[in-house]
Design a protein around this motif. Sequence first.
Motif, short mmCIF file in Angstrom:
data_model
loop_
_atom_site.label_atom_id
_atom_site.label_comp_id
_atom_site.label_asym_id
_atom_site.label_seq_id
_atom_site.Cartn_x
_atom_site.Cartn_y
_atom_site.Cartn_z
N ARG A 1 -3.61 14.84 -6.21
CA ARG A 1 -2.61 14.23 -6.98
C ARG A 1 -1.41 13.76 -5.75
N GLY A 2 -1.35 14.70 -4.74
CA GLY A 2 -0.23 14.50 -3.78
C GLY A 2 -0.52 13.35 -3.00
N THR A 3 -1.72 13.22 -2.60
CA THR A 3 -2.31 12.14 -1.67
C THR A 3 -2.03 10.62 -2.54
N VAL A 4 -2.31 10.73 -4.12
CA VAL A 4 -2.16 9.45 -4.56
C VAL A 4 -0.69 9.22 -4.71
N ARG A 5 -0.11 10.32 -5.04
CA ARG A 5 1.54 9.95 -5.08
C ARG A 5 2.04 9.19 -3.84
N MET B 1 0.10 -1.70 -16.66
CA MET B 1 0.27 -0.43 -16.23
C MET B 1 -0.82 0.02 -15.18
N LEU B 2 -0.27 0.65 -14.06
CA LEU B 2 -1.24 1.18 -12.99
C LEU B 2 -1.73 2.61 -13.64
N PRO B 3 -3.23 2.86 -13.44
CA PRO B 3 -3.62 4.36 -14.02
C PRO B 3 -2.71 5.50 -13.49
N SER B 4 -2.76 6.73 -14.39
CA SER B 4 -2.18 7.76 -14.03
C SER B 4 -2.41 8.18 -12.60
N GLU B 5 -1.54 9.23 -12.04
CA GLU B 5 -2.08 9.87 -11.02
C GLU B 5 -3.09 10.50 -10.98
N ALA B 6 -3.16 11.41 -12.02
CA ALA B 6 -4.59 12.15 -12.52
C ALA B 6 -5.75 11.22 -12.59
N ASP B 7 -5.79 10.11 -12.95
CA ASP B 7 -6.88 9.28 -13.18
C ASP B 7 -7.15 8.60 -11.80
N GLY C 1 5.15 5.52 -16.76
CA GLY C 1 4.36 5.39 -15.68
C GLY C 1 4.64 4.29 -14.60
N ARG C 2 3.72 3.67 -13.94
CA ARG C 2 4.11 2.60 -12.95
C ARG C 2 3.65 1.30 -13.56
N ARG C 3 4.33 0.31 -13.71
CA ARG C 3 3.94 -1.02 -14.03
C ARG C 3 3.97 -2.00 -12.79
N VAL C 4 2.96 -2.98 -12.93
CA VAL C 4 2.54 -4.03 -11.66
C VAL C 4 3.91 -4.71 -11.95
N VAL C 5 4.66 -4.99 -10.97
CA VAL C 5 5.76 -6.25 -11.11
C VAL C 5 5.40 -7.43 -10.15
N GLY C 6 4.47 -7.62 -9.61
CA GLY C 6 4.12 -8.58 -9.07
C GLY C 6 2.66 -8.73 -8.75
N ASP C 7 1.98 -10.02 -8.56
CA ASP C 7 0.57 -10.26 -8.09
C ASP C 7 0.35 -10.30 -6.70
N GLY C 8 1.47 -10.36 -5.79
CA GLY C 8 1.44 -10.53 -4.43
C GLY C 8 0.64 -11.83 -3.84
N LEU C 9 0.86 -13.11 -4.78
CA LEU C 9 0.47 -14.42 -4.48
C LEU C 9 1.65 -15.42 -4.23
N PRO C 10 2.13 -15.36 -3.20
CA PRO C 10 3.40 -16.24 -2.95
C PRO C 10 3.28 -17.64 -3.27
#
Length: 229
Positions: free
Chosen positions: A46-50, A31-37, A69-78
Amino acid sequence: MSKAKDGPTYVRIAEDLRRRIREGDPPAGGMLPSEADLARTYGVARGTVRQAVAELERTGLVASEAGRGRRVVGDGLPGADRAASTQYETIAEALRKRIESGELTPGQQLPGEAMAADQYGVSKGTVRQAFQLLAAEELITAVHGKGWFVGGPDHARTRADDVAAVLRQDIVSGRFAVGAVLPGENALAQERGVGRITVRRAFALLEAEGVVEKRAGRGRVVKTQPKGS
């Protein structure tokens, strides 16, 4: 965060988060850290983070999960080997192999989420996660209002583009001469194995080019030869 001064703050934050994800912090599935974090970490609103996180979602690197929240769904390593431990990873792996084998070529449009969901017997959300995972690897891309395509946005070619290209060739070859009435939407849809809406969009492309025009009581008529023919 990167010290680069060029670009808006949210873009620099998105780039820093992208780098961290590719380094495994957080890893795929985490999970990505929250917008507040994140706002506290980067010292911004927070708007900039959003905006930054929205950029990651747009490229398919993270996905929103209701109430979590937001979950990482890929690691960007083709091309990285990975175990297909979930339904969406299984679907992504199947599509990845078809792309790498050349069965799916750059610019080719993928089936819509609803169609793919029926094909694999899963939910649309599961298919969306699979597409987002491949997008994070830069194997496919989403084109607003059109769908998902193999490769980058510059390669994007819709089924309507393909049907329009075939009709152009038919006109150039003389199959349909200037003044000839083209087959109706139903007939062309059946012939090309696509939906009527796809044929309608193809006609719209040719009408915009001035090659075809719609005449009352006759249908679509060839107006002129395509440019460059």
